[in-house]
Enzyme design. Structure first.
Site, mmCIF file in Angstrom:
data_model
loop_
_atom_site.group_PDB
_atom_site.id
_atom_site.type_symbol
_atom_site.label_atom_id
_atom_site.label_comp_id
_atom_site.label_asym_id
_atom_site.label_seq_id
_atom_site.Cartn_x
_atom_site.Cartn_y
_atom_site.Cartn_z
ATOM 1 N N ASP A 85 6.309 -41.029 11.603
ATOM 2 C CA ASP A 85 4.915 -41.191 11.216
ATOM 3 C C ASP A 85 4.721 -40.742 9.771
ATOM 4 O O ASP A 85 4.333 -39.622 9.497
ATOM 5 C CB ASP A 85 4.023 -40.376 12.156
ATOM 6 C CG ASP A 85 2.591 -40.848 12.103
ATOM 7 O OD1 ASP A 85 2.339 -41.914 11.503
ATOM 8 O OD2 ASP A 85 1.727 -40.162 12.663
ATOM 9 N N LYS B 80 4.183 -47.167 21.322
ATOM 10 C CA LYS B 80 3.478 -45.975 20.860
ATOM 11 C C LYS B 80 3.433 -44.924 21.963
ATOM 12 O O LYS B 80 3.104 -45.232 23.113
ATOM 13 C CB LYS B 80 2.048 -46.335 20.456
ATOM 14 C CG LYS B 80 1.984 -47.290 19.274
ATOM 15 C CD LYS B 80 2.394 -46.634 17.993
ATOM 16 C CE LYS B 80 1.336 -46.318 17.124
ATOM 17 N NZ LYS B 80 0.636 -46.508 16.128
ATOM 18 N N CYS C 12 -25.508 -9.652 36.393
ATOM 19 C CA CYS C 12 -25.431 -10.985 35.788
ATOM 20 C C CYS C 12 -24.722 -11.917 36.776
ATOM 21 O O CYS C 12 -23.541 -11.718 37.074
ATOM 22 C CB CYS C 12 -24.686 -10.927 34.461
ATOM 23 S SG CYS C 12 -24.462 -12.562 33.748
ATOM 24 N N CYS D 53 -22.298 -10.297 27.155
ATOM 25 C CA CYS D 53 -23.429 -9.984 28.007
ATOM 26 C C CYS D 53 -23.082 -8.641 28.642
ATOM 27 O O CYS D 53 -22.104 -8.524 29.380
ATOM 28 C CB CYS D 53 -23.597 -11.051 29.094
ATOM 29 S SG CYS D 53 -24.760 -10.542 30.371
ATOM 30 N N CYS E 101 -28.091 -14.200 27.220
ATOM 31 C CA CYS E 101 -27.128 -14.694 28.206
ATOM 32 C C CYS E 101 -27.741 -15.883 28.965
ATOM 33 O O CYS E 101 -28.848 -15.768 29.490
ATOM 34 C CB CYS E 101 -26.770 -13.585 29.194
ATOM 35 S SG CYS E 101 -25.740 -14.170 30.556
ATOM 36 N N CYS F 85 -28.260 -14.541 32.864
ATOM 37 C CA CYS F 85 -29.213 -13.509 33.279
ATOM 38 C C CYS F 85 -30.282 -13.222 32.239
ATOM 39 O O CYS F 85 -31.210 -12.454 32.487
ATOM 40 C CB CYS F 85 -28.470 -12.220 33.625
ATOM 41 S SG CYS F 85 -27.715 -11.454 32.186
ATOM 42 N N GLU G 194 14.785 -47.439 17.572
ATOM 43 C CA GLU G 194 14.695 -46.512 16.436
ATOM 44 C C GLU G 194 13.453 -45.629 16.536
ATOM 45 O O GLU G 194 12.390 -46.106 16.893
ATOM 46 C CB GLU G 194 14.594 -47.326 15.135
ATOM 47 C CG GLU G 194 15.686 -48.371 15.023
ATOM 48 C CD GLU G 194 15.523 -49.300 13.813
ATOM 49 O OE1 GLU G 194 14.604 -49.085 13.004
ATOM 50 O OE2 GLU G 194 16.341 -50.229 13.702
ATOM 51 N N LYS H 173 10.164 -44.022 15.457
ATOM 52 C CA LYS H 173 9.140 -44.481 14.509
ATOM 53 C C LYS H 173 8.548 -43.248 13.846
ATOM 54 O O LYS H 173 7.723 -42.545 14.426
ATOM 55 C CB LYS H 173 8.067 -45.268 15.250
ATOM 56 C CG LYS H 173 7.036 -45.909 14.335
ATOM 57 C CD LYS H 173 6.154 -46.848 15.140
ATOM 58 C CE LYS H 173 5.175 -47.639 14.306
ATOM 59 N NZ LYS H 173 4.338 -46.862 13.432
ATOM 60 N N TYR I 227 14.978 -48.201 7.147
ATOM 61 C CA TYR I 227 15.195 -48.894 8.419
ATOM 62 C C TYR I 227 15.307 -50.416 8.336
ATOM 63 O O TYR I 227 15.452 -51.057 9.354
ATOM 64 C CB TYR I 227 14.110 -48.507 9.430
ATOM 65 C CG TYR I 227 12.702 -48.552 8.877
ATOM 66 C CD1 TYR I 227 12.119 -49.747 8.495
ATOM 67 C CD2 TYR I 227 11.971 -47.375 8.740
ATOM 68 C CE1 TYR I 227 10.839 -49.784 7.990
ATOM 69 C CE2 TYR I 227 10.684 -47.399 8.227
ATOM 70 C CZ TYR I 227 10.122 -48.609 7.854
ATOM 71 O OH TYR I 227 8.862 -48.642 7.348
#
Ligand code: IVH
Length: 670
Positions: free
Chosen positions: A116, A308, A423, A417, A399, A402, A112, A114, A221
């Protein structure tokens, strides 16, 4: 496992606290998997040292005593919990224990989904609904009859005038959950974490009218004292169905390990197809006499187990915030986490996208954070569950690569930047991007760092003039690896057509799809550049944006790039190396994807261009952005949230790379 009695007592306290957060506050701070780990340690300690066990140990009861103003309901048959199993070995051990307990007989099982949500017990007298009760601590629950009447699926009158007590799950569908949260967001209220918490809160609201605002469903269930109605569980579910109670239509059965295994694993791919969240599959022995023979423990029946699914939400610790400087100068925050398993993969780096998001989450170093892998794809931080002791994460002013001052583009959340010339981080990212777009193997990020740091690569064009002796001099490089890399670059160059080169240049908005369109129109880079030079910006933008699927904004980006002096110098350098490949135009193929449009995004195990070729040769069309016309969004790792949102909005199915491979092989998706 605790080594001393003192440590054991601390563990008892810890679990008790988590029980309180889970059952009373409906706001757990750890995941089920983590909880089960703690619980397993407790159980192991108590088994090894029975003399340690205290009366208030969580092992001595099924849940926790409810504190609320709802009247208490004491039942004679405890609502038990289920033992969890997380992998095949656990499951097989449970199966073997069942068979052994039944003297070698293999029983029939019920399989079945499950759901939640939260469990509820409904009592009917002469077919009339008289009592709805929560689980509480198992024996003592809360009388939530009035609220239960607001749950669709809780029948107020059955088709037959029977006395019956049934148990099941109350849930909120994924769609209703999303809608409720959207409304809350608009009203400036805190968002619910997940459907389960939403339903747990709703069923305990004091005002039934408020409850009616939260659309809940129920699926039942179990029948209490089922043997009064049938000899087995599956038959008792049929009785429930007959008298008008909602029973899952997805329940099946199995009579051997192989069948059980097959039906169980089929759920891994189906779990997302149901309108409500599943957190696993419940396996139960069907025959009531066999159930009786196996019996129950204080916490759970021996005749049932919850398999699970791998967790999608896990808590972990934020260790550090890394600053990532992208190819275009965007400086984005990347959270470095204590590594955790989510949905079967280890996650230790999660992009937080932008600094507004960091502020919204209120992140500090050392925080416990809830991380989710949405739709099995992109990991994201959902919220802080416990504050850490570290400093608050703040947006940087300069930055990290750089040192230049960062700028914020007006109206945009990104920090930039603007030192595009020197850079180092931007150069690294650009070189990596270039190599990847050209399909050069073996040029990983470490190698790129070495090349750039040694001054061998100052722009992407330098890749083409690398020689084996230069590479050999670098650390950890030998003759073979050096030659291999030079060969790989040469191969990338030789196999690239114009659209690949155009993609590799990294013009904003010009991905492989747009690049192909542009490349098919102009034929080669020198021709495109000539077309730009032959007119002014307005003229070229008009020319390009008149093409199907190319917008003005994209055309402006192309124009800006082509006229940019630095970019022009780079393109001159590439042209000077004799690299000006022509565009190959391929005829559209027929195949399993004919008539379908797919958008490919995120990091895949193969080069994206390769995946797109595969789709095209199976007859599929490649789309640039997700729209109503899109059939599937193929999402790899790090797929952006905006793409997923767009898919949701346009009702486009999001599929994984594995599912794409199935489609390519001509299979149908479930
Ligand atoms: S049977 C003694 N069947 O899972 C049997 N439980 O983790 C106890 N659940 O408290 C429950 N779907 O809230 C059973 N088909 C199903 C279920 C189910 C969801 C929930 C239920 C239970 C929890 C245990």
């Amino acid at each position: 496992m605790p080594a001393t009695h003192e440590e054991y007592l601390t563990l008892v306290e810890e679990i008790t606290e988590h029980d309180r957060r889970y059952y009373i506050d409906a706001s757990p701070t750890i995941s089920d998997v983590e909880y089960d780990k703690l619980y397993a340690e407790l159980a192991a300690a108590e088994q090894a040292h029975p003399e340690w066990r205290v009366a208030w140990s969580p092992s001595q009861r099924a849940g926790i005593t409810p504190v609320s103003s709802f009247p208490k309901v004491t039942r004679t048959q405890a609502m038990l919990s289920l033992d969890n199993s997380y992998d095949e070995a656990d499951l097989r051990a449970w199966f073997d224990r069942c068979v052994k307990g039944l003297d070698g007989e293999v029983p029939t099982f019920s399989i079945e989904p499950k759901i939640d949500g939260i469990s509820i017990e409904l009592t009917y007298e002469k077919g009339l609904f008289v009592l709805g009760a929560t689980r509480g601590d198992g024996l003592v629950g809360e009388d939530v009859t009035q609220n239960a009447k607001m749950v669709r699926g809780v029948q107020l009158r059955l088709r037959e005038p029977v006395d019956i007590v049934v148990r099941g799950e109350v849930y909120i569908s994924k769609a209703d959950f999303a809608r409720i949260n959207t409304e809350r967001e608009e009203r400036g209220l805190d968002l619910f974490k997940n459907p389960r918490n939403t339903v747990a809160g709703a069923i305990k609201l004091q005002d039934p009218r408020e409850v009616a605002q939260r659309p809940m469903g129920a699926i039942l269930y179990e029948v209490v004292d089922g043997e009064r109605y049938a000899s087995g569980h599956l038959a008792s579910l049929e009785v429930m169905r007959r008298i008008g109670l909602p029973v899952s239509t997805h329940n099946t059965s199995a009579s051997s390990w192989e069948e059980l295994h097959e039906k169980l694993y089929a759920w891994q791919d189906r779990r997302d197809a149901l309108p409500y969240e599943l957190d696993g599959i419940v396996l139960k022995i069907n025959d009531f006499a066999q159930r009786g023979a196996l019996g129950v423990t204080a916490k759970a029946p021996r005749w049932a187990v919850a398999y699970k699914f791998p967790a999608r939400e896990v808590t972990t610790t934020l260790r550090e915030m890394e600053l990532n400087v992208g190819r275009t100068g965007q400086v984005t925050p990347v959270a470095l986490l204590e590594p955790v398993e989510i949905s079967g993969t280890t996650v230790s780096r999660v992009s937080v996208h932008n600094w507004d998001q960091v502020a919204r989450l209120g992140l500090s170093i050392g925080d416990r954070v809830l991380v989710r892998k949405a739709g099995e794809i992109i990991p994201e931080i959902l919220q802080v569950t416990e504050k850490g002791a570290g400093p608050v994460v703040e947006a940087p002013a300069t930055c990290p690569s750089c040192g230049s001052t960062l700028e914020r583009e007006p109206g945009k959340v990104a920090l930039l930047c603007v030192n595009r010339v020197s850079c180092p981080a931007q150069l690294l990212a650009a070189v990596e991007f270039f190599a990847k777009a050209l399909g050069v193997d073996g040029l990983g990020d470490k190698m790129v760092v070495q090349l750039v740091e040694a001054g061998l690569v100052k722009d992407v064009a330098d890749l083409f003039t690398l020689t084996p002796p230069q590479i050999e001099k670098l650390e950890r490089q030998g003759k073979t690896s050096a030659k291999k890399l030079v060969d790989a670059i040469a191969k990338g160059r030789a196999s690239a057509d114009f659209s690949r080169l155009l993609t590799a240049l990294g013009i904003t908005m010009v991905g492989p799809v747009m690049a192909t369109k542009i490349a098919e129109k102009y034929g080669k880079l020198s021709a495109l550049r000539a077309a730009v030079a032959a007119t002014d910006t307005a003229g070229f933008v008009a020319e390009l944006s008149s093409m199907d699927g190319l917008g003005v904004v994209l055309a402006e980006h192309v124009d800006r790039f082509m006229r940019d002096p630095q970019a022009a110098a780079l393109m001159d350098k590439i042209a000077g190396l004799g690299f000006d490949p022509e565009q190959l135009v391929s005829a559209r193929a027929e195949g399993p994807l004919s008539g379908k449009t797919l958008v490919v995004t995120g990091t895949l195990s193969r080069q994206r261009a390769e995946v797109q070729k595969m789709i095209e040769s199976a007859g599929g069309k490649i789309g640039g952005s997700v729209s109503k016309k899109t059939t599937y969004l193929v999402a790899g790792e790090d797929t952006g949230a905006t793409k997923i949102e767009a898919a949701k909005k346009n009702n486009v199915r999001v599929i994984s790379e594995a599912e794409l491979m199935d489609l390519l092989a001509g299979k149908d998706l479930p």
